[in-house]
Write an enzyme that holds these catalytic residues in place. Structure first.
Site, PDB file in Angstrom:
ATOM      1  CG  HIS A 189      -1.033 -26.919 -72.385  1.00 19.42           C
ATOM      2  ND1 HIS A 189      -0.725 -27.601 -73.232  1.00 19.42           N
ATOM      3  CD2 HIS A 189      -1.710 -25.941 -72.842  1.00 19.42           C
ATOM      4  CE1 HIS A 189      -0.899 -26.818 -74.494  1.00 19.42           C
ATOM      5  NE2 HIS A 189      -1.390 -25.800 -74.213  1.00 19.42           N
ATOM      6  CG  ASN A 207       3.780  -6.234 -36.646  1.00 16.92           C
ATOM      7  OD1 ASN A 207       3.735  -5.311 -37.153  1.00 16.92           O
ATOM      8  ND2 ASN A 207       3.608  -7.539 -37.255  1.00 16.92           N
ATOM      9  N   GLY A 208       6.059  -9.167 -35.888  1.00 15.41           N
ATOM     10  CA  GLY A 208       6.874  -9.758 -36.943  1.00 15.41           C
ATOM     11  C   GLY A 208       7.589 -11.054 -36.522  1.00 15.41           C
ATOM     12  CD1 TRP A 257      -3.251 -13.330 -39.124  1.00 16.45           C
ATOM     13  CD2 TRP A 257      -1.112 -13.619 -39.311  1.00 16.45           C
ATOM     14  NE1 TRP A 257      -3.053 -14.030 -40.239  1.00 16.45           N
ATOM     15  CE2 TRP A 257      -1.687 -14.337 -40.434  1.00 16.45           C
ATOM     16  CE3 TRP A 257       0.238 -13.686 -39.506  1.00 16.45           C
ATOM     17  CZ2 TRP A 257      -1.216 -15.400 -41.646  1.00 16.45           C
ATOM     18  CZ3 TRP A 257       0.989 -14.511 -40.403  1.00 16.45           C
ATOM     19  CH2 TRP A 257       0.173 -15.331 -41.375  1.00 16.45           C
ATOM     20  CD  GLU A 311      -9.573 -12.772 -50.588  1.00 13.85           C
ATOM     21  OE1 GLU A 311      -8.421 -12.688 -49.948  1.00 13.85           O
ATOM     22  OE2 GLU A 311      -9.573 -11.817 -51.152  1.00 13.85           O
ATOM     23  CD  GLU A 314      -9.299  -9.569 -56.801  1.00 16.75           C
ATOM     24  OE1 GLU A 314      -8.134 -10.136 -56.854  1.00 16.75           O
ATOM     25  OE2 GLU A 314      -9.949  -8.998 -56.104  1.00 16.75           O
ATOM     26  CE  LYS A 374      -8.311  -3.850 -46.314  1.00 19.70           C
ATOM     27  NZ  LYS A 374      -8.918  -4.907 -47.242  1.00 19.70           N
ATOM     28  CB  CYS A 429       0.354  -8.150 -34.686  1.00 22.48           C
ATOM     29  SG  CYS A 429       1.473  -7.022 -33.984  1.00 22.48           S
ATOM     30  NE  ARG A 460      -0.684  -3.578 -37.893  1.00 26.89           N
ATOM     31  CZ  ARG A 460       0.032  -3.108 -38.966  1.00 26.89           C
ATOM     32  NH1 ARG A 460      -0.761  -2.450 -39.786  1.00 26.89           N
ATOM     33  NH2 ARG A 460       1.247  -3.717 -39.149  1.00 26.89           N
TER      34      ARG A 460
HETATM   35  N1  GLU Z   1       5.769 -13.855 -34.271  1.00 28.82           N
HETATM   36  C1  GLU Z   1       4.729 -13.144 -33.182  1.00 28.82           C
HETATM   37  C2  GLU Z   1       3.987 -14.383 -32.848  1.00 28.82           C
HETATM   38  O1  GLU Z   1       3.619 -15.346 -33.412  1.00 28.82           O
HETATM   39  C3  GLU Z   1       4.219 -11.967 -33.597  1.00 28.82           C
HETATM   40  C4  GLU Z   1       3.391 -12.100 -34.741  1.00 28.82           C
HETATM   41  C5  GLU Z   1       2.411 -10.926 -35.205  1.00 28.82           C
HETATM   42  O2  GLU Z   1       3.132 -10.137 -35.927  1.00 28.82           O
HETATM   43  O3  GLU Z   1       1.305 -10.757 -34.839  1.00 28.82           O
HETATM   44  O4  GLU Z   1       3.334 -14.168 -31.736  1.00 28.82           O
END
Ligand code: GLU
Length: 587
Positions: A487, A97-98, A71, A471, A464, A582, A2, A28
């Site tokens: 194997h 974020n988190g 995200w 992706e 790589e 990213k 995020c 992000r």
């Molecule tokens: N845990 C939060 C969510 O799922 C924030 C995720 C993030 O860092 O975007 O909304």
């Protein structure tokens, strides 16, 4: 992961400022977005599932605004789960974020008394603050609520009544921009630069209270005020336009010759310093995630082969469980494009506590790893906007190759190899080769799986290469060490299964060709990548023979193939593949 952005000041179109800031932070996370302003003592919020990309914000002109690009970790990608989230009084708004690891427990405790609307972990923080506000002032309530949350998080909280923005973090990044008559906060320093060059990188367990004219900083644990360390950034804005290219991804692939040339011509002194640290250390451990982990793996081969040195490698997210043997004489080399990868930042923080020396290879100045390190080497790849890492990987590999040669005082050899690699990549980018890759993309479009094999250094290239295919084009691809096929893996080969065989002109050639024969005997379609043609290849992608640097053109073939396969499959935005971000700042 995020992106977070907040503004308080005199400009009337704060929502647009926030919106523009979020667009810069979209790398992000981009599954949903939301922006809020205050009208009187109430919030007006515009939030939606989907990319912020070409959206337009539809909010009244106000001088106080905040927003988020998400995200998702907890709760699906829906309008309801998009941030900001509000408490029951609708006077506290929060973006996050988190991950709040103990959110279920807190949710259970709060739910009898609160109306919790979303499925996110984030929203419970708004209600928790609401609870604490019954007894304490807003800042103290936020401090106490933050201390109750477990896990790594960055929060930006807006208070509708006082028009304060409160930023607080542990783990995920937040940078405060200090302006004149205006203050702002964002998930990185770059997004603030058009408004101010004076910034404070918020450290873990620090809290900032922003009003239009002032910013106060607090230590969360002690609750006391702290003096901020204000940095004046002289960073030049980078060219972040697509120019003649349709996507950033292909633009960045095409920039690799220049990136390599720059490293070849200007990095001798810096890599000498790094190689000295490696020589002096008792045990060196390179850490990375995704492409950076494959760069680190390539480093193991490079240092062994070129410098006769045992340098270890670890995947960032696993290293926390492995690092008990580190001592104050060890050296840890975190490798990360963003410098924010939490799976690398965390073990590095742990290592630092043991007195371990940190030498970071990062592409973003001022990032967390940049600031954590005792020695830092900027990768110099330039800003990478596409989510898929291309030129940053090449730069990581080039720096490691250069450092390995520097250990044995052969910087000149490295320089010439990198210059030759630069030329070879330019050649691969010519029309003729690209049209060959496009044809191969058409063949791969019909396939469900692809395999890539290599030995030694080319094993890192195989990993790589498969990551690029997966992706970018969502083709199921797996990379293997050539010797591992028999194997078990060879059971996957059927008639027509594509198998890329990375065959450089080195000690692995004869054996990898034997492996190619084994696959071909079972019906596999063999795509050879290397300097020498061979009868076993059905399709041949030629590289120059540039010793260890041959890995670079090998990988560039997969970058291009992933891109053109994505286009062939009709994917609209190869710069932002599904489910990815990213800068990976959640665990
Ligand atoms: N845990 C939060 C969510 O799922 C924030 C995720 C993030 O860092 O975007 O909304």
């Amino acid at each position: 992961m995020c992106g977070i952005f907040g503004y308080t000041g005199q400009r009337k179109k704060a929502a647009e400022i926030v919106f523009d800031g979020l667009k810069q932070l979209e790398y992000r996370g981009y599954d949903s977005w939301g922006v809020g302003v205050c009208v009187g003592d109430n919030f007006v919020i515009d939030k939606h599932a989907g990319k912020i990309g070409n959206a337009v914000v539809n909010l009244p002109d106000r001088s106080f605004s905040f927003g988020h690009t998400r995200w998702a970790t907890h709760g699906g990608v829906t309008d309801k789960n998009a941030h900001p989230h509000l408490d029951c009084t609708k006077t506290i708004a929060i973006v996050h974020n988190g991950i709040i690891e103990n959110f279920q427990e807190i949710r259970k405790k709060l739910s009898p008394k609160h109306t919790i609307i979303s499925e996110t972990d984030t929203e419970i923080m708004a209600h928790l603050i609401e609870e604490y506000r019954k007894k304490y002032d807003t800042v103290e309530a936020i401090r106490l609520a933050f201390l109750e949350c477990q896990g790594l998080s960055a929060f930006l909280i807006a208070d509708a009544k006082s028009k304060m923005l409160i930023a607080v973090k542990t783990g995920s990044p937040l940078v405060v921009g200090v302006g004149q008559g205006e203050n702002l906060v964002g998930s990185d320093a770059h997004c603030l630069l058009s408004l101010t060059r004076n910034v404070v990188f918020l450290e873990n367990n620090q809290l900032a209270v922003l009003t239009q004219d002032n910013v106060d900083f607090l230590d969360v644990k002690g609750g006391h005020e702290i003096k901020p360390n204000i940095h004046t950034l002289d960073w030049k804005p980078e060219n972040t336009k697509k120019g003649k290219y349709k996507h950033f991804l292909i633009k960045e692939v095409s920039e690799q010759p220049r990136v390599l040339e720059n490293i070849a011509l200007h990095y001798a002194e810096e890599v000498r310093k790094l190689s000295k640290l490696i020589t002096e250390a008792f045990g060196t451990f390179m850490l990375g995630c995704g492409s950076a982990s494959y760069a680190a793996l390539s480093g193991v081969y490079l240092f062994s082969k070129i410098a006769k040195k045992h340098v270890n490698f670890g995947i960032g997210s696993e290293f926390s469980y492995l690092e008990d043997y580190l001592t104050s004489k060890s050296l840890v080399i975190p490798i990360s494009q963003s410098g924010e990868t939490i799976d690398v930042v965390e073990p590095v923080s742990k290592a630092k506590k043991k007195g371990v020396k940190i030498a970071a290879l990062v592409n973003v100045m001022g990032s967390t790893l940049y600031r954590q390190a005792d020695f830092r080497l900027m990768l110099g790849a330039g800003q990478e906007k596409a989510v898929i890492g291309t030129k940053s990987f090449t730069a990581m590999f080039a720096v490691l190759l250069f450092s390995a040669y520097a250990i044995v005082n052969k910087e000149k050899v490295a320089k010439n190899l990198l210059l030759a690699a630069s030329k070879n990549v330019s050649k691969i980018l010519d029309k003729k080769t690209v049209s060959k890759i496009k044809k191969l993309a058409k063949i791969l479009k019909e396939k469900e799986h692809a395999y890539v094999i290599g030995r030694g250094l080319s094993y890192a290239a195989a990993l790589e290469g498969t990551l690029k295919l997966k992706e970018t084009s969502y083709l199921h691809a797996e990379g293997f060490a050539g010797g591992e096929l028999k194997h078990g893996v060879i059971a996957l080969i059927e008639k027509g299964t594509p198998c890329f065989v990375i065959a450089p002109n080195d000690e692995t050639y004869d054996e990898i060709i034997s492996n190619a024969q084994e696959v071909k005997a079972r019906g596999g379609l063999i795509v050879g990548v290397g300097p020498r043609e061979n009868d076993v290849f059905d399709i041949f992608l030629k590289t120059e023979d540039i010793k260890e640097a041959t890995l670079i053109p090998q990988v560039v073939y997969f970058q291009l193939l992933g891109y053109f396969l994505a286009l062939e499959k009709g994917f609209k935005d190869p710069d932002k593949p599904r489910n990815l971000a990213k800068s990976v700042t959640v665990k």
